[in-house]
Design an enzyme around this catalytic site. Structure first.
Site, mmCIF file in Angstrom:
data_model
loop_
_atom_site.group_PDB
_atom_site.id
_atom_site.type_symbol
_atom_site.label_atom_id
_atom_site.label_comp_id
_atom_site.label_asym_id
_atom_site.label_seq_id
_atom_site.Cartn_x
_atom_site.Cartn_y
_atom_site.Cartn_z
ATOM 1 N N TYR A 15 61.149 46.606 6.097
ATOM 2 C CA TYR A 15 60.410 47.363 6.967
ATOM 3 C C TYR A 15 61.001 47.324 8.271
ATOM 4 O O TYR A 15 62.135 46.936 8.785
ATOM 5 C CB TYR A 15 58.983 46.751 7.008
ATOM 6 N N GLU A 16 60.527 48.232 9.328
ATOM 7 C CA GLU A 16 60.914 48.686 10.538
ATOM 8 C C GLU A 16 62.395 49.460 10.339
ATOM 9 O O GLU A 16 63.220 49.367 11.307
ATOM 10 C CB GLU A 16 61.429 47.251 11.300
ATOM 11 N N GLY A 17 62.674 50.236 9.497
ATOM 12 C CA GLY A 17 63.813 50.845 8.742
ATOM 13 C C GLY A 17 64.876 49.911 8.009
ATOM 14 O O GLY A 17 65.021 48.614 8.413
ATOM 15 N N ARG B 36 62.133 46.021 15.892
ATOM 16 C CA ARG B 36 63.353 45.471 15.083
ATOM 17 C C ARG B 36 63.930 44.202 15.443
ATOM 18 O O ARG B 36 64.397 43.417 14.562
ATOM 19 C CB ARG B 36 64.181 46.627 15.179
#
Ligand SMILES: Cc1cc2nc3c(=O)[nH]c(=O)nc-3n(C[C@H](O)[C@H](O)[C@H](O)COP(=O)(O)OP(=O)(O)OC[C@H]3O[C@@H](n4cnc5c(N)ncnc54)[C@H](O)[C@@H]3O)c2cc1C
Length: 604
Positions: free
Chosen positions: A441-443, A298
């Site tokens: 992406y990555e949340g 993140r």
């Protein structure tokens, strides 16, 4: 004018003047580094990025990656920069020596990555992505796993990935269906399908180590029943040599909006019943372990957003200095007045200064937060829980705010280039397309906002958030005593106070069980907190610049420092009032988005 990627003078200002990193270099872990060596490393990163990496950026976009017979081929032009980064040991620059790295101060590595990412992000990703897996193995692996994998991954001899997402398990990771069955020899047989896997298969490394989330048969549903396994593409013999091909295969690559040179793969495991993995850590600890890597990823995504913004800003700036169009406004009545570069037009200047303000603010924010983690987790004997909570508080903001605002800056950059910005003649449009992925992406954005409001704000009874407000107030108190900064300091102080009220309002709703009402405002709150961080960072920069503006300052530096003060004034006088409005809306807490009937949204 040659394309620039990162303003090195600005990075040096942040590292040496704003953050006073030389103090940190006194630590014994950094005895091999001094300001001179750090500056040399950063200049070398710039050379590599501009000469070797940047020329491959549009090539990656045009050619993309090709899947044939289970093998993914990257563009031929990627091979040389990949090898140069590997040979130069860049992937291990800020990795500790015990993991095979060079143990450089974090900000030096961050600067190198900012350059490489702005030059061609997929190349940086192919060389550096494995570091996340290596950290995780170093922290949770057995002695054998560490010896087998860590150094080979941090050197980019082998790649590393992360396999979470499945067709029915995206944001909801707990819904995954990949299974693991224990074998007699202690290994596990894995069966399942994953999608959207970055670097899942490619031709740049001799092996790829996949950390895979799966559920051991019989374990409970949801995130609690998830374990994590190390699944090599090619099985590794006990002596470290490569053995048989493991039963994990790429079955497709995505055709995407951007980052086309990056292989986004569908992966199938155990189609022949022979996909072998070893457990990392203990059974059912998969989510806890993977979170270590996800947090790293993140932060990396936030840096990616900043890097695109930096490249897009400098591209727009150079273009604005060269593109002749229209007359200077002071000559508006003179039909024969000469044309001027568009940087002379007030609206273009406003746009450029807005871009600069966000890039500078985000850069200071990222480099500053990196040092919070570094001091607490790497340079101290014992972790301070408040510093850990403070760093954790910043993580969703770095991830989401730098992604979103990085994209906004790229869009503004296209605007500065006019029609040329919309064509493929310049990188402006590619930066914009490539950057969009960062908030997905990555949340996704929404997931980061929930993390901030639902978990991080209230951590340690809100002490980390209170520390944040207190740290801002320390800067405003200093700035209030400086000539020319008094008014903007007061504005930042008022902003922080209002943000505190908004946090209180959301906390109250959560406390009363009104989760939907609170989460309907979580993303605007996150963005307002990001704006507050940028305002604080720019004010801090202005304080530092004011202190440097002595009688002895050189003309070139004087212009630079004055630019810092003007940037802070611009942001705080023009953007902060907008943020105040956003905060007022969070406090007012409209529930219309919750109350509206599904049919009320319209459509069929
Ligand atoms: C280029 C690319 C590379 C990727 N690389 C990897 C990788 O290497 N490894 C990997 O495992 N995955 C990877 N992913 C997957 C990525 O992490 C997911 O796409 C992302 O987490 C979102 O999941 P989803 O696509 O299923 O969207 P969904 O979960 O379907 O979400 C759709 C929308 O609904 C919102 N939403 C969903 N659930 C909630 C909720 N509970 N509350 C509020 N809002 C919600 C989301 O914010 C989003 O706006 C990659 C994806 C892409 C496109």
């Amino acid at each position: 004018m040659a394309q620039q990627l990162v303003d090195l003078r600005d990075v040096e200002f942040v590292i040496w003047e704003q953050l006073e990193t030389e103090e940190m270099l006194k630590h014994e872990k950094y005895e091999e580094f001094n300001k001179k060596t750090c500056d040399l490393i950063m200049k070398e990163a710039r050379n590599l990025a501009i000469k070797e990496i940047l020329p491959t950026m549009s090539i990656g976009d045009e050619k993309g990656v090709v899947l044939k017979d289970g093998v993914v081929t990257t563009p031929e032009e990627f091979k040389r920069p990949f090898e140069l980064l590997k040979e130069g040991e860049w992937p291990g620059l800020r990795v500790p020596p015990e993991m095979g790295g060079q143990g450089a101060p974090q900000v030096v590595g961050v600067c190198a990555n900012e350059y490489f990412m702005a030059g061609n992000w997929p190349i940086n990703c192919y060389t550096h992505m494995g570091n996340g897996a290596a950290w995780m193995i170093q922290e949770f692996g057995t002695k054998e796993q560490k010896e087998m994998y860590v150094k080979r991954i941090t050197s980019a001899e082998w790649g590393g990935t992360m396999l979470l997402t499945e067709p029915d398990a995206g944001s909801d990771v707990g819904a995954l269906t990949t299974t693991a069955v224990k074998n007699a020899d202690g290994t596990y047989s894995i069966t399942g399908n994953k999608i959207f896997i970055t670097n899942g298969e490619h031709d740049l490394c001799s092996n790829i180590i996949h950390p895979v989330l799966a559920r051991i048969e019989g374990d409970e549903p949801g995130t609690k029943g998830i374990s994590i396994f190390l699944v090599p593409k090619i099985l590794v013999n006990a002596d470290g040599t490569l053995g048989e091909r493991n039963d994990i295969w790429c079955t497709g690559v995505e055709h995407k909006h951007g980052i086309k040179g990056s292989a986004t793969c569908s992966m199938t495991m155990g189609a022949k019943g022979k996909c072998i993995g070893t457990l990392l850590g203990k059974e059912k600890e998969g989510m806890k372990i993977m979170f270590m890597m996800m947090n790293e990823a993140r932060l990396g995504t936030g840096l990616q957003g900043l890097a695109y913004a930096s490249g897009a800003y400098l591209l727009a700036l150079n273009y604005a200095k060269e593109r002749i169009q229209g007359r200077d406004l002071k000559d508006f009545a003179k039909r024969d007045a000469p044309g001027v570069a568009i940087i002379n037009h007030p609206d273009v200047r406003r746009n450029l200064l807005k871009m600069k303000a966000y890039v500078c603010g985000m850069r200071s924010f990222f480099y500053w937060s990196t040092q919070i983690g570094e001091k607490n987790e790497y340079l101290s004997d014992k972790r301070d829980p408040l510093q850990s909570a403070y760093f954790d508080l910043m993580t969703p903001i770095i991830k989401e705010y730098l992604s979103k605002v990085g994209h906004d800056v790229c869009v503004e950059g296209m605007q500065v280039l006019g029609g040329a910005g919309y064509t493929k003649d310049y990188l402006a449009e590619q930066y914009t397309r490539d950057c969009k992925i960062c908030s997905i992406y990555e949340g996704t954005s929404g997931i980061q906002a929930q993390d901030l409001v639902g978990r991080k704000l209230g951590a340690m009874k809100g002490q980390a958030f209170m520390k944040f407000i207190g740290d801002i107030m320390a800067t405003t108190a200093k700035a209030k005593k400086m000539k020319g900064l008094e008014d903007i300091a007061a504005q930042v102080e008022a902003l922080a106070a209002e943000l505190g009220k908004a946090a209180g309002a959301l906390g109250k709703k959560l406390g009363a069980g009104e989760l939907k009402a609170a989460f309907a405002h979580s993303l605007p709150f996150l963005h307002a907190m990001g704006d507050t961080l940028v305002a604080w960072m720019l004010l801090w920069r202005a304080v530092t610049a004011t202190e440097k503006m002595t009688d002895k300052v050189k003309k070139k530096d004087e212009v630079f420092y004055d630019g810092q003060i003007k940037t802070a004034q611009f942001f705080i006088q023009t953007e902060v009032p907008v943020t105040m409005g956003k905060i007022a809306a969070v406090i007012a807490g409209s529930t219309a988005a919750i109350d509206i009937d599904d049919a009320g949204f319209g459509g069929l």
